[in-house]
Design a protein around this motif. Sequence first.
Motif, PDB file in Angstrom:
ATOM      1  N   LEU A 115       0.851  -1.193   0.000  1.00 56.21           N
ATOM      2  CA  LEU A 115       0.000   0.000   0.000  1.00 56.21           C
ATOM      3  C   LEU A 115       0.888   1.244   0.000  1.00 56.21           C
ATOM      4  N   GLY A 116       0.281   2.372  -0.280  1.00 54.00           N
ATOM      5  CA  GLY A 116       1.014   3.633  -0.311  1.00 54.00           C
ATOM      6  C   GLY A 116       0.428   4.533  -1.375  1.00 54.00           C
ATOM      7  N   ILE A 117       1.180   5.584  -1.717  1.00 51.65           N
ATOM      8  CA  ILE A 117       0.664   6.552  -2.694  1.00 51.65           C
ATOM      9  C   ILE A 117       1.684   6.716  -3.817  1.00 51.65           C
ATOM     10  N   VAL A 118       1.234   6.448  -5.044  1.00 48.92           N
ATOM     11  CA  VAL A 118       2.128   6.597  -6.202  1.00 48.92           C
ATOM     12  C   VAL A 118       1.623   7.711  -7.112  1.00 48.92           C
ATOM     13  N   GLY A 119       2.497   8.224  -7.961  1.00 46.78           N
ATOM     14  CA  GLY A 119       2.132   9.285  -8.898  1.00 46.78           C
ATOM     15  C   GLY A 119       1.501   8.702 -10.159  1.00 46.78           C
ATOM     16  N   SER A 120       0.574   9.433 -10.751  1.00 52.39           N
ATOM     17  CA  SER A 120      -0.121   8.913 -11.941  1.00 52.39           C
ATOM     18  C   SER A 120       0.790   8.893 -13.174  1.00 52.39           C
ATOM     19  N   GLN A 121       1.736   9.847 -13.223  1.00 47.33           N
ATOM     20  CA  GLN A 121       2.523  10.036 -14.461  1.00 47.33           C
ATOM     21  C   GLN A 121       3.300   8.796 -14.905  1.00 47.33           C
ATOM     22  N   ASN A 122       3.970   8.149 -13.967  1.00 45.31           N
ATOM     23  CA  ASN A 122       4.803   7.001 -14.341  1.00 45.31           C
ATOM     24  C   ASN A 122       4.327   5.712 -13.667  1.00 45.31           C
ATOM     25  N   ARG A 123       3.013   5.678 -13.391  1.00 48.76           N
ATOM     26  CA  ARG A 123       2.422   4.530 -12.722  1.00 48.76           C
ATOM     27  C   ARG A 123       2.657   3.238 -13.499  1.00 48.76           C
ATOM     28  N   ALA A 124       2.509   3.310 -14.820  1.00 46.70           N
ATOM     29  CA  ALA A 124       2.647   2.103 -15.649  1.00 46.70           C
ATOM     30  C   ALA A 124       4.045   1.501 -15.499  1.00 46.70           C
ATOM     31  N   ALA A 125       5.057   2.372 -15.484  1.00 43.93           N
ATOM     32  CA  ALA A 125       6.442   1.895 -15.366  1.00 43.93           C
ATOM     33  C   ALA A 125       6.632   1.170 -14.028  1.00 43.93           C
TER      34      ALA A 125
END
Lengths: 310, 310
Positions: B57-67
């Motif tokens: 769990l945690g918080i990730v950024g949308s911009q490079n989520r796929a990577a």
Amino acid sequence: MIYTITLNPAIDQLLFVKNDIEKRQANRIIRSEWDCGGKGLHVSGVLSKFSIKNEALGIVGSQNRAALYSILSEKQIAHDFLVQDGARTRTSFVIISEESSGSIMMPEAGFPTSEANKIALLEQIRQKVTQEDIVVIAGSPPPNFTLADFGTLLKAVKATGCFVACDVSGAYLHVAVKIGVDFIKPNEHEIEEILVDKTKTLVENINLLAKNIRYLIVSLSGEGSYCAHQGRVYRIIAPQVLEKNDTGAGDCFVGAFIAGISDQLPLQEILKRATGCSASKVMHADSSTFSMVEAEILKEQVTIIEVEEM
Amino acid sequence: MIYTITLNPAIDQLLFVKNDIEKRQANRIIRSEWDCGGKGLHVSGVLSKFSIKNEALGIVGSQNRAALYSILSEKQIAHDFLVQDGARTRTSFVIISEESSGSIMMPEAGFPTSEANKIALLEQIRQKVTQEDIVVIAGSPPPNFTLADFGTLLKAVKATGCFVACDVSGAYLHVAVKIGVDFIKPNEHEIEEILVDKTKTLVENINLLAKNIRYLIVSLSGEGSYCAHQGRVYRIIAPQVLEKNDTGAGDCFVGAFIAGISDQLPLQEILKRATGCSASKVMHADSSTFSMVEAEILKEQVTIIEVEEM
């Protein structure tokens, strides 16, 4: 028109840290910036800053083409690159610490040029370049671009009758001297490769080499340079500046020198301008920034002495 | 279920060079690799390697989520991240030279967590976590995630009644100790922050601290560790290995320790397993690789001594 050829272009990723980096601790990145990379593209950047029309040529990878092109558009660098499908233009990491001088360069190798693109580049040169033009080939070729390929490229450029400047090192420099170009700019170490007579002094060797090269520069880092032209050798003494980072100073010199050739300035003026620009570059932390205003002031502090032959 | 919480996840970009890097020369990158980063994600990686079901769990950024997600999928790490729109998960550069030991870590700061995501995370914990679960909060929080935010998060996790492990440092460690958790793993330097009585010895302090913390580990790098549990203090002596890179050894220890807790192994067995895994990690160049086979062999070379109180 001026064309620059960057055989192994790069996207420079500049990582700014506070102090010199160390193992076993978190070296926090304060900020990061992007720049185009590869000597030819840096030369294009300098020409564009002088508002001199130029076009960057070379081979880029399709994968991250958009990222590179957006950097080039920001720097107002016109280009007509060949695109290699499925390849990725290399990244060159540059670590710059804000509280010390010098930077750490970590370049990737770059993708191997396809045979089709080697041929396409020759064809592009034949179509574009005329004898009124200047072509600057700068930076080491990528993997798979052999000395023979490099020789073929140089001959194709020469065959157009244009002014050919070549900023490469090692065996590639040797090929350039053998084929004969109008401008080279080795440093003290690089010139070792092409010394005509190792029993003679540097100046004597410069004289010998200059018989086949219209403008021969030997850069001496912070000390300035030598320039041989039309049977004369000059010693250019650079102004003393507070060194922040000397990476890219050579590209800055080449760009400003070629700008001077293009503007048909007298040689002394060209040398002062190029030395002033590269001295300004040295005062900046990244690999390509210099100030036109600083360069104008520093230009006046450049001393040029004609070296008498012994 | 085991949940790991990585408040400031990262994409680790591993840059392999031949020798130690130096200024004023091209430090060629031989190859580069990607890994997930942030202590919590490394712990998840270890648990997944032990085939223990867990969710990151945690918080990730949308911009490079796929990577990031493609790296996680390769490492078979299940996750249910909150996504912050328009933000980019930070990159952490790791420079590894093949011919020397130790690595250079260059982490970016990471994006500031939005207030909405701070609340969403608390809500997610309330919905997911039960008292049978284990929650591992590991790694420093990002900018804008205050000590008070961290305290609120810890209390929300504690309120579920689950087993709470916390691998943080500095003032965050202080908050964790104050609120009371089931597991911490400071190193010799980090424990300075929470020493109860600075006139007393380290072991005496460990005894005092352990009254409120079920499993208290103090890591001593290559020397092994202390572990305090149920009124007893153990000194764990790690096997001597050829150190390639000790970065990530702590995450490996935590992951293997929590795996042991989850498997309900006896404490001595857990400590041997965790010490074996982290010793194996130290022999590998990157920040997360260890070998289960090596760890099994090294486990047998771990010595555990009960420390008598003076």
